[in-house]
Design a protein around this motif. Structure first.
Motif, PDB file in Angstrom:
ATOM      1  N   ARG A   1     -27.862 -23.854 -17.860  1.00 45.13           N
ATOM      2  CA  ARG A   1     -26.675 -22.329 -17.618  1.00 45.13           C
ATOM      3  C   ARG A   1     -26.526 -22.581 -16.137  1.00 45.13           C
ATOM      4  NH1 ARG A   1     -26.251 -17.721 -20.721  1.00 45.13           N
ATOM      5  NH2 ARG A   1     -27.491 -18.158 -22.267  1.00 45.13           N
ATOM      6  N   GLY A   2     -25.222 -22.811 -15.394  1.00 44.98           N
ATOM      7  CA  GLY A   2     -25.036 -23.019 -13.896  1.00 44.98           C
ATOM      8  C   GLY A   2     -24.241 -24.173 -13.403  1.00 44.98           C
ATOM      9  N   MET A   3     -24.062 -24.404 -12.486  1.00 46.03           N
ATOM     10  CA  MET A   3     -24.835 -23.753 -10.745  1.00 46.03           C
ATOM     11  C   MET A   3     -24.061 -22.607 -10.212  1.00 46.03           C
ATOM     12  SD  MET A   3     -27.984 -25.238 -10.942  1.00 46.03           S
ATOM     13  CE  MET A   3     -28.376 -25.520  -9.368  1.00 46.03           C
ATOM     14  N   HIS A   4     -24.290 -21.426 -10.397  1.00 43.25           N
ATOM     15  CA  HIS A   4     -23.366 -20.458  -9.606  1.00 43.25           C
ATOM     16  C   HIS A   4     -23.985 -19.621  -8.407  1.00 43.25           C
ATOM     17  CE1 HIS A   4     -23.489 -19.641 -14.609  1.00 43.25           C
ATOM     18  NE2 HIS A   4     -22.422 -20.519 -14.664  1.00 43.25           N
ATOM     19  N   LEU A   5     -22.922 -18.809  -7.881  1.00 38.55           N
ATOM     20  CA  LEU A   5     -23.157 -18.252  -6.590  1.00 38.55           C
ATOM     21  C   LEU A   5     -22.520 -17.635  -6.519  1.00 38.55           C
ATOM     22  CD1 LEU A   5     -23.085 -20.459  -3.096  1.00 38.55           C
ATOM     23  CD2 LEU A   5     -22.597 -21.199  -5.652  1.00 38.55           C
ATOM     24  N   GLN A   6     -22.343 -16.163  -5.625  1.00 37.28           N
ATOM     25  CA  GLN A   6     -21.697 -15.444  -5.865  1.00 37.28           C
ATOM     26  C   GLN A   6     -20.773 -15.209  -3.361  1.00 37.28           C
ATOM     27  OE1 GLN A   6     -20.554 -14.000  -8.753  1.00 37.28           O
ATOM     28  NE2 GLN A   6     -19.771 -12.133  -7.089  1.00 37.28           N
ATOM     29  N   LEU A   7     -19.595 -15.510  -3.461  1.00 39.12           N
ATOM     30  CA  LEU A   7     -18.797 -15.969  -2.274  1.00 39.12           C
ATOM     31  C   LEU A   7     -19.555 -14.156  -1.198  1.00 39.12           C
ATOM     32  CD1 LEU A   7     -15.717 -17.365  -2.907  1.00 39.12           C
ATOM     33  CD2 LEU A   7     -18.193 -18.163  -1.724  1.00 39.12           C
ATOM     34  N   GLU A   8     -19.621 -14.534  -0.204  1.00 37.38           N
ATOM     35  CA  GLU A   8     -19.491 -12.912   0.586  1.00 37.38           C
ATOM     36  C   GLU A   8     -17.903 -12.350   0.563  1.00 37.38           C
ATOM     37  OE1 GLU A   8     -22.494 -11.711   1.389  1.00 37.38           O
ATOM     38  OE2 GLU A   8     -23.932 -13.609   1.266  1.00 37.38           O
ATOM     39  N   PRO A   9     -18.238 -10.770   0.790  1.00 37.76           N
ATOM     40  CA  PRO A   9     -19.010  -9.571   0.737  1.00 37.76           C
ATOM     41  C   PRO A   9     -20.160  -9.859  -0.440  1.00 37.76           C
ATOM     42  CG  PRO A   9     -17.777  -8.566   0.392  1.00 37.76           C
ATOM     43  CD  PRO A   9     -16.579 -10.266   0.971  1.00 37.76           C
ATOM     44  N   TYR A  10     -20.565 -10.445  -2.014  1.00 40.88           N
ATOM     45  CA  TYR A  10     -20.614  -9.916  -2.503  1.00 40.88           C
ATOM     46  C   TYR A  10     -21.650 -11.202  -2.624  1.00 40.88           C
ATOM     47  CZ  TYR A  10     -16.391  -7.779  -3.181  1.00 40.88           C
ATOM     48  OH  TYR A  10     -15.293  -6.902  -2.692  1.00 40.88           O
ATOM     49  N   GLY A  11     -22.313 -12.057  -1.848  1.00 35.74           N
ATOM     50  CA  GLY A  11     -23.926 -12.599  -2.379  1.00 35.74           C
ATOM     51  C   GLY A  11     -24.949 -12.131  -2.907  1.00 35.74           C
ATOM     52  N   GLU A  12     -25.292 -12.543  -3.633  1.00 33.79           N
ATOM     53  CA  GLU A  12     -26.339 -11.889  -4.541  1.00 33.79           C
ATOM     54  C   GLU A  12     -28.048 -12.655  -4.082  1.00 33.79           C
ATOM     55  OE1 GLU A  12     -24.547 -10.954  -9.111  1.00 33.79           O
ATOM     56  OE2 GLU A  12     -25.160 -13.115  -7.959  1.00 33.79           O
ATOM     57  N   ASP A  13     -28.925 -11.885  -3.867  1.00 39.30           N
ATOM     58  CA  ASP A  13     -30.294 -12.171  -3.661  1.00 39.30           C
ATOM     59  C   ASP A  13     -30.466 -12.244  -5.240  1.00 39.30           C
ATOM     60  OD1 ASP A  13     -31.296 -12.230  -0.745  1.00 39.30           O
ATOM     61  OD2 ASP A  13     -30.057 -10.166  -0.659  1.00 39.30           O
ATOM     62  N   LYS A  14     -31.586 -13.127  -5.520  1.00 37.14           N
ATOM     63  CA  LYS A  14     -31.984 -13.124  -6.484  1.00 37.14           C
ATOM     64  C   LYS A  14     -33.190 -13.090  -6.707  1.00 37.14           C
ATOM     65  CE  LYS A  14     -28.372 -15.131  -8.197  1.00 37.14           C
ATOM     66  NZ  LYS A  14     -27.670 -16.616  -9.578  1.00 37.14           N
ATOM     67  N   PHE A  15     -34.455 -12.912  -7.684  1.00 40.78           N
ATOM     68  CA  PHE A  15     -35.516 -12.658  -8.105  1.00 40.78           C
ATOM     69  C   PHE A  15     -35.790 -12.338  -9.673  1.00 40.78           C
ATOM     70  CE2 PHE A  15     -39.681 -10.128  -8.909  1.00 40.78           C
ATOM     71  CZ  PHE A  15     -40.564 -11.472  -7.813  1.00 40.78           C
ATOM     72  N   ILE A  16     -36.167 -14.339  -9.983  1.00 36.61           N
ATOM     73  CA  ILE A  16     -36.042 -15.112 -11.196  1.00 36.61           C
ATOM     74  C   ILE A  16     -37.315 -15.467 -11.840  1.00 36.61           C
ATOM     75  CG2 ILE A  16     -35.501 -16.459 -12.603  1.00 36.61           C
ATOM     76  CD1 ILE A  16     -33.168 -17.119 -10.194  1.00 36.61           C
ATOM     77  N   ARG A  17     -37.444 -14.766 -13.034  1.00 33.73           N
ATOM     78  CA  ARG A  17     -38.583 -14.140 -13.678  1.00 33.73           C
ATOM     79  C   ARG A  17     -38.204 -15.079 -15.740  1.00 33.73           C
ATOM     80  NH1 ARG A  17     -42.523  -9.866 -16.143  1.00 33.73           N
ATOM     81  NH2 ARG A  17     -44.187 -11.258 -16.642  1.00 33.73           N
ATOM     82  N   CYS A  18     -38.730 -15.849 -15.555  1.00 32.71           N
ATOM     83  CA  CYS A  18     -38.717 -16.241 -17.808  1.00 32.71           C
ATOM     84  C   CYS A  18     -40.313 -16.338 -18.140  1.00 32.71           C
ATOM     85  CB  CYS A  18     -39.133 -18.534 -17.225  1.00 32.71           C
ATOM     86  SG  CYS A  18     -38.676 -18.179 -19.383  1.00 32.71           S
TER      87      CYS A  18
END
Length: 181
Positions: free
Chosen positions: A59-76
């Motif tokens: 799954r990936g590689m994804h990102l959101q362009l500004e102004p919709y950028g996302e900080d992410k905090f990931i856990r399996c």
């Protein structure tokens, strides 16, 4: 929580500090005060999850362009994944560098991914479940992606890829000097 620097500016690998007794285990998996103490000032507004049935799902590689950028905090939270992040912030000293991390339900490791990073993972087990907090709601028109096999990025996946979406397979290749953002 124990915060570890990564080789990428602003990204952090985080270990929880479990407290165990005869009942089992307890640990904080996120703490705003500890985030602030480590220079992470973020408010999460959405929680997402993915479940991948088969080992080898990418799954990936994804990102959101500004102004919709996302900080992410990931856990399996079930199974295991190999998570790769790429710094795609043009003015960052670690621009276009990447790093991979093994996140598993057993090692309890978590990953803070700053906005402006591409993110993706490969499942290392069947029935892998990933939960992540994001700082902005998803905006379909702001999503872009990078090819998981782009020679300009030279990503290393530790296992064969058996399942990938048509969308993730068809992101365009980067030119050597092409800025993404």
């Amino acid at each position: 929580m124990i915060f570890h620097e990564t080789t990428l500016q602003d990204a952090k690998l985080i270990d929880i500090e479990p407290r165990a007794d005869d009942r089992g285990m307890f640990a904080r998996t996120m703490c705003r005060d500890e985030f602030l103490a480590h220079g992470i000032d973020v408010t999460f507004v959405q929680q997402n999850m993915s479940i991948s049935a088969k080992k080898g799902t990418l799954r990936g590689m994804h990102l959101q362009l500004e102004p919709y950028g996302e900080d992410k905090f990931i856990r399996c939270v079930k199974g295991a994944i190999h998570d790769i992040i790429i710094d795609m912030r043009p003015h960052s000293p670690t621009y276009r560098r990447h790093e991979g991390f093994e996140l598993t339900a057993r090692n309890f490791r978590e990953l803070f991914v700053p906005r402006g990073f591409a993110h993706g993972f490969l499942t290392l087990s069947d029935d892998a479940e990933v939960s992540y907090l994001v700082s902005s709601p998803y905006h379909p028109g702001a999503e872009i992606g990078l090819r998981y096999d782009d020679p300009a990025l030279a990503l290393h996946w530790p296992a064969p890829i058996s399942t990938i979406s048509d969308k993730d397979r068809s992101w365009p290749l980067l030119a050597a000097s092409e800025p993404v953002m």
